[in-house]
Design an enzyme around this catalytic site. Structure first.
Site, PDB file in Angstrom:
ATOM      1  CG  HIS A  44     -21.160 -37.899   9.060  1.00 45.27           C
ATOM      2  ND1 HIS A  44     -21.076 -39.043   9.819  1.00 45.27           N
ATOM      3  CD2 HIS A  44     -22.244 -38.028   8.272  1.00 45.27           C
ATOM      4  CE1 HIS A  44     -22.063 -39.850   9.468  1.00 45.27           C
ATOM      5  NE2 HIS A  44     -22.796 -39.264   8.538  1.00 45.27           N
ATOM      6  CG  ASP A  61     -27.854 -34.444   3.911  1.00 46.94           C
ATOM      7  OD1 ASP A  61     -27.544 -34.813   5.055  1.00 46.94           O
ATOM      8  OD2 ASP A  61     -28.704 -35.034   3.210  1.00 46.94           O
TER       9      ASP A  61
HETATM   10  C1  SDX Z   1     -26.869 -37.082   7.949  1.00 47.82           C
HETATM   11  O1  SDX Z   1     -25.359 -40.313  11.245  1.00 47.82           O
HETATM   12  C2  SDX Z   1     -25.502 -40.492   9.983  1.00 47.82           C
HETATM   13  O2  SDX Z   1     -25.006 -41.454   9.419  1.00 47.82           O
HETATM   14  C3  SDX Z   1     -26.334 -39.477   9.304  1.00 47.82           C
HETATM   15  C4  SDX Z   1     -26.357 -39.530   7.789  1.00 47.82           C
HETATM   16  C5  SDX Z   1     -27.075 -40.750   7.266  1.00 47.82           C
HETATM   17  O3  SDX Z   1     -26.804 -41.146   6.128  1.00 47.82           O
HETATM   18  O4  SDX Z   1     -27.999 -41.238   7.998  1.00 47.82           O
HETATM   19  O5  SDX Z   1     -25.057 -39.497   7.267  1.00 47.82           O
HETATM   20  C6  SDX Z   1     -27.141 -38.342   7.228  1.00 47.82           C
HETATM   21  O6  SDX Z   1     -27.563 -36.766   8.878  1.00 47.82           O
HETATM   22  C7  SDX Z   1     -25.680 -36.264   7.546  1.00 47.82           C
HETATM   23  C8  SDX Z   1     -25.472 -35.010   8.452  1.00 47.82           C
HETATM   24  C9  SDX Z   1     -26.421 -33.919   7.977  1.00 47.82           C
HETATM   25  N1  SDX Z   1     -26.392 -32.767   8.908  1.00 47.82           N
HETATM   26  C10 SDX Z   1     -25.815 -31.622   8.568  1.00 47.82           C
HETATM   27  O7  SDX Z   1     -25.201 -31.428   7.530  1.00 47.82           O
HETATM   28  C11 SDX Z   1     -26.003 -30.513   9.598  1.00 47.82           C
HETATM   29  C12 SDX Z   1     -24.684 -29.794   9.826  1.00 47.82           C
HETATM   30  N2  SDX Z   1     -23.764 -30.669  10.528  1.00 47.82           N
HETATM   31  C13 SDX Z   1     -23.787 -30.689  11.940  1.00 47.82           C
HETATM   32  O8  SDX Z   1     -24.751 -30.107  12.659  1.00 47.82           O
HETATM   33  C14 SDX Z   1     -22.952 -31.754  12.620  1.00 47.82           C
HETATM   34  O9  SDX Z   1     -21.759 -31.832  11.946  1.00 47.82           O
HETATM   35  C15 SDX Z   1     -23.573 -33.127  12.750  1.00 47.82           C
HETATM   36  C16 SDX Z   1     -24.927 -33.056  13.349  1.00 47.82           C
HETATM   37  C17 SDX Z   1     -23.674 -33.766  11.397  1.00 47.82           C
HETATM   38  C18 SDX Z   1     -22.679 -33.960  13.636  1.00 47.82           C
HETATM   39  O10 SDX Z   1     -22.752 -33.422  14.894  1.00 47.82           O
HETATM   40  P1  SDX Z   1     -21.846 -33.953  16.126  1.00 47.82           P
HETATM   41  O11 SDX Z   1     -21.089 -35.163  15.748  1.00 47.82           O
HETATM   42  O12 SDX Z   1     -22.717 -34.002  17.334  1.00 47.82           O
HETATM   43  O13 SDX Z   1     -20.764 -32.823  16.242  1.00 47.82           O
HETATM   44  P2  SDX Z   1     -20.935 -31.504  17.126  1.00 47.82           P
HETATM   45  O14 SDX Z   1     -22.253 -30.870  16.849  1.00 47.82           O
HETATM   46  O15 SDX Z   1     -20.578 -31.847  18.532  1.00 47.82           O
HETATM   47  O16 SDX Z   1     -19.781 -30.559  16.491  1.00 47.82           O
HETATM   48  C19 SDX Z   1     -18.425 -30.704  16.888  1.00 47.82           C
HETATM   49  C20 SDX Z   1     -17.808 -29.331  16.651  1.00 47.82           C
HETATM   50  C21 SDX Z   1     -18.565 -28.199  17.352  1.00 47.82           C
HETATM   51  O17 SDX Z   1     -17.654 -27.155  17.561  1.00 47.82           O
HETATM   52  P3  SDX Z   1     -16.831 -27.070  19.004  1.00 47.82           P
HETATM   53  O18 SDX Z   1     -17.887 -27.134  20.089  1.00 47.82           O
HETATM   54  O19 SDX Z   1     -15.907 -28.260  19.017  1.00 47.82           O
HETATM   55  O20 SDX Z   1     -16.122 -25.748  18.931  1.00 47.82           O
HETATM   56  O21 SDX Z   1     -17.875 -29.009  15.246  1.00 47.82           O
HETATM   57  C22 SDX Z   1     -18.706 -27.874  15.070  1.00 47.82           C
HETATM   58  C23 SDX Z   1     -19.543 -27.747  16.308  1.00 47.82           C
HETATM   59  O22 SDX Z   1     -19.964 -26.410  16.512  1.00 47.82           O
HETATM   60  N3  SDX Z   1     -19.550 -28.162  13.877  1.00 47.82           N
HETATM   61  C24 SDX Z   1     -19.867 -27.273  12.940  1.00 47.82           C
HETATM   62  C25 SDX Z   1     -20.600 -27.989  11.984  1.00 47.82           C
HETATM   63  N4  SDX Z   1     -20.715 -29.268  12.371  1.00 47.82           N
HETATM   64  C26 SDX Z   1     -20.060 -29.358  13.545  1.00 47.82           C
HETATM   65  N5  SDX Z   1     -19.599 -25.949  12.806  1.00 47.82           N
HETATM   66  C27 SDX Z   1     -20.081 -25.343  11.708  1.00 47.82           C
HETATM   67  N6  SDX Z   1     -20.791 -25.968  10.728  1.00 47.82           N
HETATM   68  C28 SDX Z   1     -21.064 -27.284  10.832  1.00 47.82           C
HETATM   69  N7  SDX Z   1     -21.753 -27.898   9.891  1.00 47.82           N
END
Ligand code: SDX
Length: 430
Positions: free
Chosen positions: A307, A364
């Site tokens: 998140h 989720d």
């Molecule tokens: C919702 O914003 C809100 O409030 C949203 C929400 C709401 O109520 O409206 O809470 C609802 O959207 C919840 C999130 C649902 N999405 C997912 O579950 C999809 C999986 N999660 C991600 O894609 C990610 O964690 C996000 C999109 C939720 C957040 O993305 P960020 O903050 O842009 O973080 P990032 O993509 O830059 O990741 C940081 C690091 C990366 O690795 P490095 O480059 O540092 O090596 O963490 C890793 C990412 O690759 N990473 C993950 C991961 N999420 C982040 N690696 C594996 N699996 C994951 N789920």
């Protein structure tokens, strides 16, 4: 008064005011930055940028705190309902009994779509994604109700349009489910409360009403309540962006539906179940997938984890996990996907990759298991999220409309394209 921030730019010291919120959050107000220095700021994904001040929802991502109008989500989940919480978010306080009854009566008054809306459903193919139908039908509904042009939302029609939107998204969702399966449309029953009526429209048939089990109604009502708002996430910021141009409420909400659809946002609940089904089909116990999700070359993520704001447990995920367990036990359902989800969570919470990046289950991760148990098809999961989020979007729309000083949202950019260039006539292009 808080000391101003000071930055040095090209040898010039620039002072900028600091804004402190009621929960102690601090921001540097850069509204004057370009005028005084010629600089703007750049913030990929807006991770460090506040687009507004707001009084609706407070999140402390480090402590896993979520409050609607100051009330902790745990208390609302334990004692309130989705519709009472919707009133709290939109009008800023809990309703008295008569106010709640009036709000409920407005929802009942507006629960049916304009009959001519049915013709729009005829145009969608049976495989149409319900999020496409939802965004289209929300916008289409504004064509049937005069007075949707923008004015101050304090005018009485705001209450009508807000109630209509909350009530009709439920009807649109149920109708789209029935239509895409060639089932007869089931109309709402005025005697049913909000969530019960949605289940009735989804699963009854013309000859026999769906059995409204209290534990099922409560679980879905809780899903709606837990999704009701979440400060400036991707879709809510989209709603505010559209509202800032003084477009109408339906246009703003339809835009929010489109933003919510993405698998990184509201589409994650559908992506979680598809991920769990893939893991189940492959015979993997989850351990192989965890390794794959850590290696970016696979292009896989542990959906439902991570998140932008929560760097601790998402408080909603904890509540949904408990509800999931209770509901499946009550319905005597053994869902193998739940066992896989438990194993994934256990493995991830002990894995340095996820620990270092502070990746925890979000709202989720378990919500889809509850919706599966109720019989809601996977492709409708994000629509359920949208139904829940509607009061939050309406509250943010109203906040923009009430604050006449709100300017149209118009971010800047840093241009990285070709410098001055000339047109080359076709004959000279070689
Ligand atoms: C919702 O914003 C809100 O409030 C949203 C929400 C709401 O109520 O409206 O809470 C609802 O959207 C919840 C999130 C649902 N999405 C997912 O579950 C999809 C999986 N999660 C991600 O894609 C990610 O964690 C996000 C999109 C939720 C957040 O993305 P960020 O903050 O842009 O973080 P990032 O993509 O830059 O990741 C940081 C690091 C990366 O690795 P490095 O480059 O540092 O090596 O963490 C890793 C990412 O690759 N990473 C993950 C991961 N999420 C982040 N690696 C594996 N699996 C994951 N789920």
């Amino acid at each position: 008064m808080t000391n101003p921030a000071r930055i040095e730019l090209d040898g010039q010291s620039v002072e900028l005011p600091v804004v402190v919120g009621t929960e102690g959050e601090k921001a540097v107000d850069i509204s004057s930055l370009r005028d005084v220095s010629g600089y703007i700021t750049l913030d990929d994904g807006y991770g460090n940028t506040g687009s507004c001040t707001s009084k609706i929802t407070f999140i402390d991502g480090e402590k896993g705190i979520l409050r609607y109008r100051g009330i902790p989500i745990e208390q609302l989940a334990g004692q309130s309902t989705f519709i009472e919480t919707a009133y709290l978010l939109i009008y800023g306080r809990l309703p008295h009994a008569k106010e709640l009854q009036r709000f409920s009566d407005l929802l009942t008054l507006h629960e049916n779509l304009h009959e001519d809306m049915k013709y729009h459903f005829e145009g969608f193919p049976s495989h149409a994604h319900p999020m496409a139908i939802l965004s289209a039908m929300i916008n289409a509904s504004s064509c049937f109700y005069p007075g949707m042009e923008i004015g101050k939302p304090t005018a009485p029609y705001f209450d009508q349009h807000a109630a209509r939107l909350i009530s009709q998204v439920r009807t649109i969702a149920a109708f789209s489910y029935r239509k895409t399966r060639g089932l007869p449309i089931i109309y709402p029953k005025p005697a049913n409360k909000y969530t019960a009526n949605f289940l009735h429209m989804m699963f009854s048939d013309p000859y026999q009403d769906y059995e409204l089990k209290p534990e099922v109604v409560r679980a879905l009502d809780l899903i709606f309540l837990l999704h009701a708002d979440h400060e400036q996430n991707c879709s809510t910021s989209t709603v505010r962006m559209v509202a800032s141009s003084k477009a109408n409420l339906m246009a703003s909400a339809a835009a929010g539906v489109c933003a919510l659809w993405g698998p990184l946002h509201g589409g994650a609940n559908q992506a979680v179940i598809e991920m769990l089904e893939d893991i189940q089909r492959s015979g993997d116990d989850g351990s192989r997938f965890i390794q794959e999700a850590k290696d970016k070359r696979n292009g896989k993520r542990l959906m439902g984890f991570g998140h932008r704001v929560y760097k601790n447990h998402d408080p909603r995920a904890k509540i949904i996990r408990q509800t999931c367990n209770t509901l499946l036990k009550s319905l005597q359902i053994q869902d193998p996907l739940l066992d896989i989800a438990f194993r994934l969570e256990e493995a991830a919470l002990k894995d340095d990759y996820f620990i270092e990046r502070k990746l925890y289950p979000n709202v989720d991760f378990y919500s889809g298991i509850i919706m599966r148990a109720i019989g809601i098809p996977t492709e409708l999961f994000t629509v359920i999220f949208a139904i829940g989020r509607m009061p939050g979007w309406i509250a943010n729309f109203k906040e923009i409309m009430d604050e006449s000083k709100t300017r149209i949202y118009r971010p800047r950019q840093i241009y990285m394209g070709p410098t001055l260039n000339s047109y080359v006539p076709m004959k000279d292009r070689g």
